[in-house]
Design a protein around this motif. Structure first.
Motif, PDB file in Angstrom:
ATOM      1  N   GLU A 449      29.230 -13.413 -25.997  1.00  0.00           N
ATOM      2  CA  GLU A 449      28.148 -14.265 -26.481  1.00  0.00           C
ATOM      3  C   GLU A 449      27.210 -13.454 -27.371  1.00  0.00           C
ATOM      4  O   GLU A 449      26.909 -12.296 -27.065  1.00  0.00           O
ATOM      5  CB  GLU A 449      27.373 -14.858 -25.301  1.00  0.00           C
ATOM      6  N   CYS A 468      33.321 -17.452 -33.909  1.00  0.00           N
ATOM      7  CA  CYS A 468      33.836 -18.560 -33.101  1.00  0.00           C
ATOM      8  C   CYS A 468      35.366 -18.571 -33.119  1.00  0.00           C
ATOM      9  O   CYS A 468      35.996 -18.988 -32.139  1.00  0.00           O
ATOM     10  CB  CYS A 468      33.252 -19.895 -33.558  1.00  0.00           C
ATOM     11  N   ARG A 471      36.661 -16.649 -30.411  1.00  0.00           N
ATOM     12  CA  ARG A 471      36.276 -17.233 -29.125  1.00  0.00           C
ATOM     13  C   ARG A 471      35.023 -16.566 -28.556  1.00  0.00           C
ATOM     14  O   ARG A 471      34.894 -16.371 -27.354  1.00  0.00           O
ATOM     15  CB  ARG A 471      37.431 -17.133 -28.119  1.00  0.00           C
ATOM     16  N   ARG A 473      31.010 -17.038 -28.115  1.00  0.00           N
ATOM     17  CA  ARG A 473      29.979 -18.093 -28.118  1.00  0.00           C
ATOM     18  C   ARG A 473      28.798 -17.622 -28.964  1.00  0.00           C
ATOM     19  O   ARG A 473      28.235 -16.560 -28.726  1.00  0.00           O
ATOM     20  CB  ARG A 473      29.533 -18.379 -26.687  1.00  0.00           C
ATOM     21  N   GLN A 488      29.248 -26.204 -38.318  1.00  0.00           N
ATOM     22  CA  GLN A 488      30.116 -26.453 -37.167  1.00  0.00           C
ATOM     23  C   GLN A 488      31.388 -27.195 -37.597  1.00  0.00           C
ATOM     24  O   GLN A 488      32.486 -26.914 -37.101  1.00  0.00           O
ATOM     25  CB  GLN A 488      29.363 -27.245 -36.109  1.00  0.00           C
ATOM     26  N   ALA A 491      34.340 -25.082 -38.798  1.00  0.00           N
ATOM     27  CA  ALA A 491      35.140 -24.339 -37.826  1.00  0.00           C
ATOM     28  C   ALA A 491      36.348 -25.169 -37.395  1.00  0.00           C
ATOM     29  O   ALA A 491      36.325 -26.409 -37.439  1.00  0.00           O
ATOM     30  CB  ALA A 491      34.280 -24.002 -36.608  1.00  0.00           C
ATOM     31  N   CYS A 495      37.533 -24.578 -31.948  1.00  0.00           N
ATOM     32  CA  CYS A 495      36.530 -23.501 -31.895  1.00  0.00           C
ATOM     33  C   CYS A 495      35.107 -24.016 -32.031  1.00  0.00           C
ATOM     34  O   CYS A 495      34.144 -23.261 -31.870  1.00  0.00           O
ATOM     35  CB  CYS A 495      36.801 -22.479 -33.001  1.00  0.00           C
ATOM     36  N   GLN A 496      34.961 -25.292 -32.352  1.00  0.00           N
ATOM     37  CA  GLN A 496      33.633 -25.815 -32.660  1.00  0.00           C
ATOM     38  C   GLN A 496      32.671 -25.750 -31.477  1.00  0.00           C
ATOM     39  O   GLN A 496      31.465 -25.594 -31.656  1.00  0.00           O
ATOM     40  CB  GLN A 496      33.757 -27.268 -33.153  1.00  0.00           C
ATOM     41  N   TYR A 498      32.267 -23.384 -29.574  1.00  0.00           N
ATOM     42  CA  TYR A 498      31.715 -22.032 -29.427  1.00  0.00           C
ATOM     43  C   TYR A 498      30.441 -21.849 -30.263  1.00  0.00           C
ATOM     44  O   TYR A 498      29.761 -20.838 -30.138  1.00  0.00           O
ATOM     45  CB  TYR A 498      32.751 -20.980 -29.841  1.00  0.00           C
ATOM     46  N   LEU A 499      30.157 -22.806 -31.123  1.00  0.00           N
ATOM     47  CA  LEU A 499      28.922 -22.769 -31.911  1.00  0.00           C
ATOM     48  C   LEU A 499      27.889 -23.648 -31.224  1.00  0.00           C
ATOM     49  O   LEU A 499      28.117 -24.864 -31.036  1.00  0.00           O
ATOM     50  CB  LEU A 499      29.173 -23.249 -33.341  1.00  0.00           C
TER      51      LEU A 499
END
Length: 624
Positions: A449, A468, A471, A473, A488, A491, A495-496, A498-499
């Protein structure tokens, strides 16, 4: 074992060596403040002559390093690197030596204190003694120093500087300068002994002697060849920078002090001297070699404007920091910048060679604060556009834009110029792809993160999208839901999630990896947990406020080891280190890519650019 008299007696004193002249200053101060007069005014004269000699060498150094004026008159095209600058660091040792000897002479011969201001016969006598004694004495001593044993122990130091420079003129051993003191002293002592001495004669001789020494070592041909065509005999009475440069490249020739006549009489005159001088002088009106790459920089503020080679070469060879000695020069620097504004175009600042390609730095004479003034934006873009068109016209392959020159609000990261001039042959590069790659490769692979400020900026967007995909965050600090959602949607679908949009710094109070793209205050830093590392791409860098946290440097890269002629630091960067955007342009040029790198960062190219930089020997620099 060190040869006798090769090292300077105060070699280990560092800057404390200047205290050797302290008694002279104390005597002047005492006489002026407590006696109401400068009774022993010879102390003042010695100090003034020291200042005059230092100023002459510094002015010649400044002129030689004004590449925007001298680039087509340079004799040896190679740049002066850090090794030569360090070798010549104590070039002013000779001033201290001659000040001490002059003080001793004044104490032994009190009559020197009562010399008249002017005596015409003194100048005539001085000139005759210089030609009859000093010139031949120096010539034969100089030839003697080129004998193998003496050369290795003494004179090789002077020839260790590959590119002549005014400071090279006085870069010599203690023994050589002792002999040079005799060469200088004989004409003055003779004239004074005959009763023809004067104060103006002493000042004048020292000034002319140093001026001509600097002229010969300037590496800039300033003597027009037409002068020798009209008055052929002058070529034997006055040497030129080209003439003396041949002594440094072909050491068995051109030994004279100032007058080639003695080389002609001694059979050591280089037969190419006049032809080479004529060629360089004639070609001075033509453009020299076209650079393959140009980095278009800008001034940050008044004090940083003094961090250029033509101000203080030694100062520019170390990372910039505000020093006390540059503050008195602030008004002069401001006036100089006004002249640059009037000139209005980018001017050549530095250059270096890499893999046979010539890289140059051009500077837009605009201060950092001007880039944020709405009424100044049009004029700044005009200056940038002129520089790009000039680069295109002369055949530059790649031009890279420094931080504020590619500001999104100013010109869309360079997009404005590419759209306005679709037929540009020069490639315009903002270099941010490599900047993003440097930051991303600083982040440990096991990080899960991160907290990102400046999240919707050009770099913030690219970093968020790249992370992202790994993977990771990403807590994106932004108040604009629309801009967040736009990023977003770029992406991949899987993966979206993770944003994550956050609107307050409190959201990162458990996150130990901060990526700072917008300046944050010490109060805002307090929300970071202990042990946080602050990565950053914000200018100026954030304050290292938290002692329980660590702070990364601005994204930067170290140039390959085979770079040649680099002798100045890029702002606060270490030697051999440039900002990542600069390095990005270098990689673009070395790879021979033909696309423009402007506007939004292509996330798919981040890893490609990083691998290319590694392939060419560039290395990241970070304290993180």
């Amino acid at each position: 074992m060190v040869a006798p008299l090769s090292a300077w007696p105060w070699e280990n004193l560092g800057n404390f060596k200047y205290l050797l002249c302290g008694p002279l200053a104390v005597k002047v101060f005492h006489s002026w403040n407590y006696e109401g007069t400068i009774e022993d005014h010879w102390c003042l004269h010695v100090l003034l002559i020291c200042a005059l000699r230092g100023l002459i060498h510094q002015l010649w150094s400044s002129y030689g390093n004004m590449l925007f004026l001298t680039r087509n008159r340079r004799i040896i095209q190679q740049g002066i690197d850090f090794k030569q600058i360090d070798g010549e660091w104590n070039w002013d040792n000779f001033i201290i030596l001659q000040a001490l000897l002059a003080s001793m002479a004044c104490l032994i011969f009190p009559s020197l204190n009562s010399l008249p201001l002017w005596n015409t016969k003194g100048f005539i006598t001085l000139l005759l003694l210089h030609v009859a004694v000093s010139e031949p004495s120096y010539y034969w001593f100089h030839r003697f120093l080129h004998e193998s044993n003496l050369f290795n122990h003494y004179h090789s130091l002077h020839h260790s500087s590959p590119v002549p420079h005014p400071f090279t003129a006085v870069h010599a051993t203690f023994l050589e300068h002792l002999v040079l003191c005799i060469v200088i002293g004989i004409p003055m002592a003779g004239s004074i002994t005959m009763g023809y001495g004067s104060t103006s004669m002493i000042y004048g001789y020292f000034a002319i002697f140093d001026f001509l020494r600097c002229l010969g070592h300037s590496n800039v041909e300033v003597v027009p060849h037409e002068l020798f065509n009209k008055l052929p005999f002058l070529r034997y009475l006055l040497y030129t920078p080209t003439y003396h440069s041949l002594h440094h490249t072909q050491m068995g020739t051109n030994f004279c002090l100032f007058m080639p006549l003695f080389d002609a009489m001694g059979g050591t005159l280089n037969s190419n001297s006049w032809q080479m001088h004529k060629k360089i002088s004639s070609d001075s009106g033509k453009n020299g070699r076209v650079p393959d790459f140009v980095f278009l920089a800008h001034v940050v503020d008044i004090t940083s404007a003094m961090h250029v080679p033509f101000v203080f070469r030694s100062f520019s060879s170390v990372p910039f920091s505000t020093r006390i000695f540059i503050l008195p020069l602030w008004p002069f620097t401001f006036l100089f910048m006004l002249v640059m504004w009037a000139w209005s175009k980018a001017f050549l600042l530095t250059f270096y060679n890499l893999r046979g390609y010539l890289h140059q730095t051009w500077v837009i004479p605009r201060f950092g604060f001007q880039y944020f003034l709405p009424f100044a934006m049009e004029g700044i873009n005009k200056r940038i556009e002129d520089a790009i068109l000039r680069a295109d016209r002369i055949g530059v392959k790649v031009i890279s834009l420094a931080a504020l020159n590619k500001n999104e609000a100013l010109n869309g990261g360079g997009t404005l110029f590419v759209e306005k001039h679709p037929n540009l042959k020069v490639r315009v590069v903002h270099g941010n792809t490599l900047t993003a790659a440097v930051i991303l490769n600083e982040i440990p692979k096991d990080v899960e993160e991160v907290f990102l400020t400046g999240a919707t900026s050009k770099l913030g967007r690219a970093i968020a999208l790249h992370l992202c995909r790994r993977r990771v965050r990403v807590l994106m600090l932004t108040l604009s839901t629309e801009r967040f959602q736009k990023i977003q949607r770029e992406a991949p679908m899987d993966c979206q999630n993770y944003l994550v949009q956050v609107t307050k710094y409190q959201a990162a109070q458990n996150c130990k990896t901060w990526i700072v793209g917008k300046w944050i205050t010490p109060r805002q830093q307090n929300w970071a947990p202990s042990g946080t590392h602050f990565h950053q791409f914000v200018v100026p860098p954030i304050l290292a406020f938290r002692r329980d946290c660590t702070y990364g440097d601005l994204a930067a890269m170290r140039l390959p080891d085979d770079v040649e002629g680099l002798g100045s630091c890029e702002y606060t960067m270490e030697r051999g280190v440039v900002h990542a955007c600069h390095a990005g342009g270098v990689v673009h040029q070395l790879e021979g890519w033909t696309h423009h790198e402007v506007g939004a960062i292509d996330v798919d190219r981040i890893d490609l650019v990083w691998e290319a930089a590694m392939k060419h020997g560039l290395r990241p620099v970070s304290s993180g």
